[in-house]
Design an enzyme around this catalytic site. Sequence first.
Site, PDB file in Angstrom:
ATOM      1  N   GLU A 115       0.726  -1.323  -0.099  1.00  0.00           N
ATOM      2  CA  GLU A 115      -0.254  -0.070   0.083  1.00  0.00           C
ATOM      3  C   GLU A 115       0.875   1.283   0.139  1.00  0.00           C
ATOM      4  O   GLU A 115       0.573   2.226  -0.764  1.00  0.00           O
ATOM      5  CB  GLU A 115      -0.820  -0.044   1.056  1.00  0.00           C
ATOM      6  CG  GLU A 115      -2.088  -1.036   1.224  1.00  0.00           C
ATOM      7  CD  GLU A 115      -2.931  -1.039  -0.083  1.00  0.00           C
ATOM      8  OE1 GLU A 115      -3.216   0.167  -0.464  1.00  0.00           O
ATOM      9  OE2 GLU A 115      -3.218  -2.197  -0.635  1.00  0.00           O
ATOM     10  N   ASP A 160       3.751  -3.968  -6.002  1.00  0.00           N
ATOM     11  CA  ASP A 160       4.310  -5.354  -5.524  1.00  0.00           C
ATOM     12  C   ASP A 160       5.884  -5.159  -5.784  1.00  0.00           C
ATOM     13  O   ASP A 160       6.786  -5.819  -4.809  1.00  0.00           O
ATOM     14  CB  ASP A 160       3.588  -6.254  -6.459  1.00  0.00           C
ATOM     15  CG  ASP A 160       2.480  -6.746  -6.220  1.00  0.00           C
ATOM     16  OD1 ASP A 160       1.958  -6.393  -4.921  1.00  0.00           O
ATOM     17  OD2 ASP A 160       1.777  -7.624  -6.649  1.00  0.00           O
TER      18      ASP A 160
END
Length: 492
Positions: free
Chosen positions: A325, A424
């Site tokens: 996040e 990611d």
Amino acid sequence: MREQTRKWLCCPRHVSFPAHIMDFLHSQLNKVTQQLAFVSVDPIDWKFYVQVISWTVTLFESYLLLRQYPLYSKTEPPAALAAHISASDFEKSQKYGKDKAKFALFSGFYKQCLDSVLLHYGFYAWSWDFTGRAMARFGYGVEYQITQSIGFVFLLFFLSSLPTLPLSVYSTFVLEEKYGFNKTSPGLFVADLLKGWAIGAVLLTPFLWAFLRIFNWAGDRFVPWLMAFVLAFQLIMVIIYPMVIQPLFNKLSPLAEGELRNRIESLASKLKFPLTHLYEIDGSKRSSHSNAYFFGLPWSKHIVIFDTLIQQSQPEEVEAVLAHELGHWYYLHPTKMLAISQIHVFTIFALFPAFLHAPPVLASFDFPQSRCRTAAHHRRVPPLPGQLASTLTFERDLMILTPLEAFVSIGMHAVSRHFEWQADRFACELQEKLSDEKMSDMGDRLGRALITLHVKNLSTVWVDWLYSAYHHSHPTLTERLKGLESFQKKKL
């Protein structure tokens, strides 16, 4: 002299905005409107067009479901997941996916039939006239047309929402209940519904009032001003929703002291993430699905973690989810998505003037011809049936632009998936970014967390590529695990 001064102050082109920019925008928008001049004169059956296009999109979405549906009959998970998902969890996931697909197919056709019936029988024109007659009974005449417009929108929302309530009830108390996700009681369901309507009324009333007032004030140059207003409203809602509205439905509590809090605060500090508050939210009050997110101003951010995520994952895995996040924050993904959405909204607003003063469009949606002519000749009175009908058919429901919106959706999802890859990769590269050996296994931790989330949420692991491109803003679990493995290998 005073009259000239009053006009100068009221005219939008003189309000502290670079005149040459406003003139340039206005000239370019005029060119677009001229290209679409046929809309205001050609007797096109817009109702038929909307019916055909909306049904085409519904059939296309049904086709995508039928492409996806056979994958729920597979008896084994993808090879990359075989070691991580038990046979019982995979079987339950497949059944859940199959039941959701059946429900989506039925609800899609049900909503489309409802929309078609309302459109065919002139529901929009009837609602406008009904609102006007109701106001007249209380002594409010045609001069209160902004008030009538607001009442009209609420009437449309309320009457069109009632037939879809059974779908929400079935989804919550049958489908989600069957697989153990629903934690909502009937009383809480009704309370949430009434709260949602009340909040919608509180927020939508001033929004519509300001929207129409700006529209009336700006005249033919309304596009940039409405764009600025909509953007300001969105930014305000980013702050208000999590701090004011969401607490009406869920309780936000400071995250308890312990390993997880220490991990997150340490990570935020190392990344110079302006963390102000760290909350745990009682998502389990309504559902066992889990999530985590952040919000706030550039200099003051707040992180919210669902209690279900804390219960289902280890602290180091939750930390990995938050690292992902924070990757979105690091790469300014929310800001970039906001900018892209503004381009989208501007495109819609740019096309809107062509439909604004078009009697054939209004007549197609069953507004009386006399009122259509009135709307065409009084361009500075936005809430008249012509302008309001155009707003509803073109901007609110995007019925005329439905085919283009389908392609826009695919494009927006492609951008979102690209951002997910970047986030990611950010988590995998934290070791190098922070020179911290403790972050060396962040990619593995994130992979384990994603698997846990998918297993606990019974998320689909077999996904058709076209179905995914149209519906999914995130890569599939298999794709993300392969990506994480690739990112990890590049570090070696």
